[in-house]
Design a protein around this motif. Structure first.
Motif, short mmCIF file in Angstrom:
data_model
loop_
_atom_site.label_atom_id
_atom_site.label_comp_id
_atom_site.label_asym_id
_atom_site.label_seq_id
_atom_site.Cartn_x
_atom_site.Cartn_y
_atom_site.Cartn_z
N THR A 137 0.85 -1.19 0.00
CA THR A 137 0.00 0.00 0.00
C THR A 137 0.88 1.24 0.00
OG1 THR A 137 -0.11 0.03 2.41
CG2 THR A 137 -1.80 -1.24 1.27
N ASP A 138 0.24 2.40 0.12
CA ASP A 138 1.01 3.64 0.13
C ASP A 138 1.73 3.87 1.44
OD1 ASP A 138 -1.25 3.97 1.59
OD2 ASP A 138 -1.68 6.00 0.89
N GLY A 422 -1.12 -6.01 -8.97
CA GLY A 422 -1.98 -4.85 -9.20
C GLY A 422 -1.82 -3.80 -8.12
N HIS A 423 -1.61 -4.23 -6.88
CA HIS A 423 -1.36 -3.27 -5.81
C HIS A 423 0.00 -2.61 -5.96
CE1 HIS A 423 -4.70 -3.43 -2.87
NE2 HIS A 423 -4.95 -4.59 -3.43
N LEU A 425 1.20 -1.83 -8.88
CA LEU A 425 0.95 -0.82 -9.92
C LEU A 425 0.20 0.38 -9.36
CD1 LEU A 425 -0.06 -3.19 -12.85
CD2 LEU A 425 1.88 -1.61 -12.87
N HIS A 426 -0.78 0.11 -8.48
CA HIS A 426 -1.60 1.17 -7.90
C HIS A 426 -1.67 0.95 -6.39
CE1 HIS A 426 -2.83 2.34 -11.93
NE2 HIS A 426 -3.16 1.09 -12.18
N ASP A 428 -2.96 1.91 -3.69
CA ASP A 428 -3.99 2.79 -3.14
C ASP A 428 -4.17 2.53 -1.64
OD1 ASP A 428 -4.41 3.70 -5.72
OD2 ASP A 428 -5.93 2.17 -6.12
N TRP A 552 -10.44 -2.66 -0.12
CA TRP A 552 -10.01 -2.11 -1.40
C TRP A 552 -11.02 -2.49 -2.49
CZ3 TRP A 552 -6.74 -4.16 2.21
CH2 TRP A 552 -5.70 -3.34 2.65
N VAL A 556 -10.26 -3.46 -9.49
CA VAL A 556 -9.34 -2.50 -10.11
C VAL A 556 -7.92 -3.02 -10.14
CG1 VAL A 556 -8.28 -0.24 -9.80
CG2 VAL A 556 -10.76 -0.48 -9.63
N HIS A 557 -7.41 -3.51 -9.01
CA HIS A 557 -6.00 -3.91 -8.95
C HIS A 557 -5.75 -5.18 -9.75
CE1 HIS A 557 -6.70 -1.44 -5.32
NE2 HIS A 557 -5.50 -0.98 -5.59
N ALA A 560 -5.89 -4.36 -13.39
CA ALA A 560 -4.76 -3.54 -13.82
C ALA A 560 -3.59 -4.42 -14.22
CB ALA A 560 -4.34 -2.60 -12.68
N CYS A 561 -3.35 -5.49 -13.46
CA CYS A 561 -2.29 -6.43 -13.84
C CYS A 561 -2.69 -7.23 -15.08
CB CYS A 561 -2.01 -7.36 -12.66
SG CYS A 561 -0.86 -8.71 -13.02
#
Length: 637
Positions: A137-138, A422-423, A425-426, A428, A552, A556-557, A560-561
């Motif tokens: 995560t961020d 995916g996480h 890549l993003h 969030d 989450w 999306v994640h 994304a991958c």
């Protein structure tokens, strides 16, 4: 080469064959690099061992590499997968540091011969890999999401449910001059309940998901309707390992179970966890505690936004369920029956009764919260639908039980890896929407939004006289006095603090000749009115804070991958191999060694290992962010 000129368009054709890499090949490249970076392939080769004679040059890692690629590809059949992969078999196996691609028939024989030990070892590595790397995560904190109740406690929710796959079988003639029919799916399927699926035989698998990260924790399959209690215990073991890895106490785990687990015998297996499930043991409705509560006003009214159905909810704590008497909080939901038979619940005298069993505390969850939390299990159904659409793990990859189980473990592994990448890549942050709104302040003229506490009767008001505690509440909704006479409810009124007072009165014809009248009435035999008793339903003391659901995005994640390089150009080049060393060509194997049961594990792995003289494979991917490529250890142009 021929050329066709037509206006402003010029078309050229060539008889030379030049196959294009499959659209999913780029994702396999990224996933293989990720697995190599964390030494997952080395752990599989070392710990997943399967000894069998005459397997040729291939080992377990060779076949699992094919299954990993098959799960990522989305191809409908192994035949279609092999057809697209064949021109790039060498570069594909080089990604996993192996040499030659096993033939499709060899893969089928491997899956058919699998035994429980290597599959369980693979399942253990699957869990180890999931627990070793939390979702990035961020921030640097380990985040698992959670459900924050009204009292401020955090729960980690796990979904456990069964999904089934039906197979259709042709009718075969059975006569004395014909041998007994042989079915290829006899080892993996059996006659059972098919649900909405069309078929004659079924295979059921129990899957476990973390409801906030949408990661799979396990899959356990069996023939027919399965062995749901055995699979539940296996699932609880996986949940326990997950909690230990994330340093979470067992008391914070919340299991959302399917209705098939809603019996006392099954609930005894999950006694150490908090749970919520739909009950199917309708004999609980006949328990005196439940019957007495059903004759009082409901705690709450509940309605889903997508349905006009309004349920009346009755909260009954401490009700023993099943032959072992497992104490549960039982929430009974009722609504009027319609002309069409209700798909759930039981209908009695024109009323449909639904049961919900839970161990969630009343201080953190109202009765409506419990029902909403179970009906929110619908969030698990879209996850299963996404799995069916993207990977279809229930397809028949093998006609043996353990071969099919191996394929489904690999499918869940690919799902989790896509989420992880995916996480990356993003990255969030976790989102925190309201699961249920805050409770409104109490009103003296309306029912409390939190429901009612257990009913209370009046305390002693005069020495030597019967108090309200001497009048027992009966299952038929009446009170029974010490002289064994009925008191019927005849009035309800709202108190200033939001409590509901239910007034019960006896019959004057019962009170006048009663021998206990002196102990019961205020003025003894001089009293001209029958005895009345008040029962108070005080508001349940629940914090007004809202329920918060921290998670989450489900899609999306992962997507994304999935879509990162799916539509990008891929360049694959293979330099010609150097001359093979004479030492490798001159190795002479003895007869037992050729039978493949007298080689050491390292010797077996080396037979299909990619040699340095096999030629250099260069794969160039487009559309990969530089930071993401660096995190995978890939070179950037």
């Amino acid at each position: 080469m021929t050329s066709i000129a037509d206006g402003s368009v010029r078309i050229q054709t060539s008889s030379e064959c030049a196959a294009s890499p499959p659209s999913w090949f780029g994702e396999v490249v990224l996933m293989a690099a990720h697995l190599r970076k964390h030494d997952v392939l080395g752990k599989i080769a070392e710990h997943v061992r399967f000894a069998r004679r005459r397997f040729g040059r291939y080992e377990v890692i060779d076949f699992l590499a094919v299954l990993l690629g098959y799960a990522m590809s989305g191809e409908h059949t192994l035949e279609a997968f092999y057809e697209r992969l064949q021109p790039f078999a060498g570069p594909f196996m080089a990604l996993f540091e192996r040499d030659q691609l096993p033939a499709r028939s060899t893969l089928s024989r491997f899956l058919a011969a699998l035994t429980p030990e290597p599959v369980e070892a693979l399942r253990t590595l699957f869990l180890d890999d999931l627990e070793s790397r939390p979702l990035p995560t961020d921030s640097n904190e380990k985040q698992t999401g959670g459900l924050v109740d009204r009292a401020g406690n955090t729960w980690v929710v796990f979904d456990i449910d069964g999904t089934r796959e039906a197979a259709r079988q042709r009718a075969l003639p059975q006569t004395e001059d014909l041998p007994a029919p042989f079915r290829r799916l006899d080892d993996v399927c059996a006659p059972a309940y098919t649900g909405r699926k069309r078929g004659q035989v079924v295979r059921t698998r129990t899957v476990i998901s973390q409801a906030h990260t949408f990661q799979w924790l396990g899959t356990f399959g069996n023939r027919g309707n399965g062995r749901y209690r055995t699979e539940l215990r296996q699932g609880l073991s996986a949940v326990g390992r997950y909690l230990t890895a994330h340093q979470l106490p067992q008391e914070c785990a919340l299991l959302r179970l399917d209705g098939q687990y809603g019996t006392g015998a099954v609930l005894s297996d999950v006694a150490g966890f908090a749970f919520v499930t739909r009950g199917k043991d309708y004999t609980v409705l006949d328990h005196p505690l439940v019957q007495a509560r059903l004759h009082l006003p409901p705690d709450q009214l509940q309605q889903r936004p997508e349905s006009p159905l309004v349920r009346s909810l009755y909260d009954c704590p401490g009700v023993p369920v099943g032959p072992e008497g497992v104490p549960c909080r039982v929430v009974v939901a009722t609504h009027p029956a319609s002309k069409k038979k209700s798909p759930v619940g039981v209908t009695r005298e024109g009323v449909v009764y639904e049961l919900f069993f839970t161990k969630l505390p009343q201080q953190g969850f109202t009765a409506s919260d419990v029902v909403e939390l179970y009906l929110h299990r619908g969030a698990f159904e879209p996850q299963l639908s996404d799995e069916d659409t993207e990977q279809d793990p229930d397809r028949w990859c093998s006609h043996s039980a353990w071969g099919q189980e191996c394929w489904q473990v690999i499918s869940q592994w690919v799902w989790n890896l896509r989420l992880e990448l995916g996480h990356q890549l993003h990255p969030d942050p976790v989102r925190t929407p309201e699961f249920a709104p805050a409770l409104p302040p109490p009103s003296p003229h309306a029912a409390p939004a939190s429901g009612y506490a257990p009913p209370e009767v009046g305390l002693p008001w005069k020495a030597g006289r019967f108090s309200g505690q001497d009048f027992a509440l009966q299952p038929d909704g009446t009170l029974r006095c010490p002289a064994d006479q009925k008191l019927l409810p005849h009035e309800q009124r709202r108190e200033a603090d939001g409590s509901l007072r239910v007034v019960y009165g006896a019959s004057i014809h019962s009170c006048r000749p009663c021998p206990l009248r002196e102990q019961c009435q205020w003025n003894g035999s001089a009293t001209a009115k029958p005895r009345q008793v008040s029962m108070l339903l005080h508001p349940l003391q629940v914090s007004s804070a809202p329920l918060l659901w921290r998670d989450w995005s489900r899609r999306v994640h992962r997507r994304a991958c999935l879509q990162l390089v799916r539509h990008q150009r891929i360049e694959v080049s293979l330099l010609p191999p150097a001359a093979a060393s004479s030492g490798k060509a001159d190795v002479i194997l003895s007869r037992p060694q050729r039978a493949h049961y007298r080689l050491s594990w390292q010797e077996r792995l080396a037979r299909n290992a990619r040699a340095s003289t096999s030629g250099q494979v260069t794969i160039r991917l487009f559309g990969v962010p530089e930071s993401f490529a660096t995190s995978l250890g890939l070179a950037t142009a």
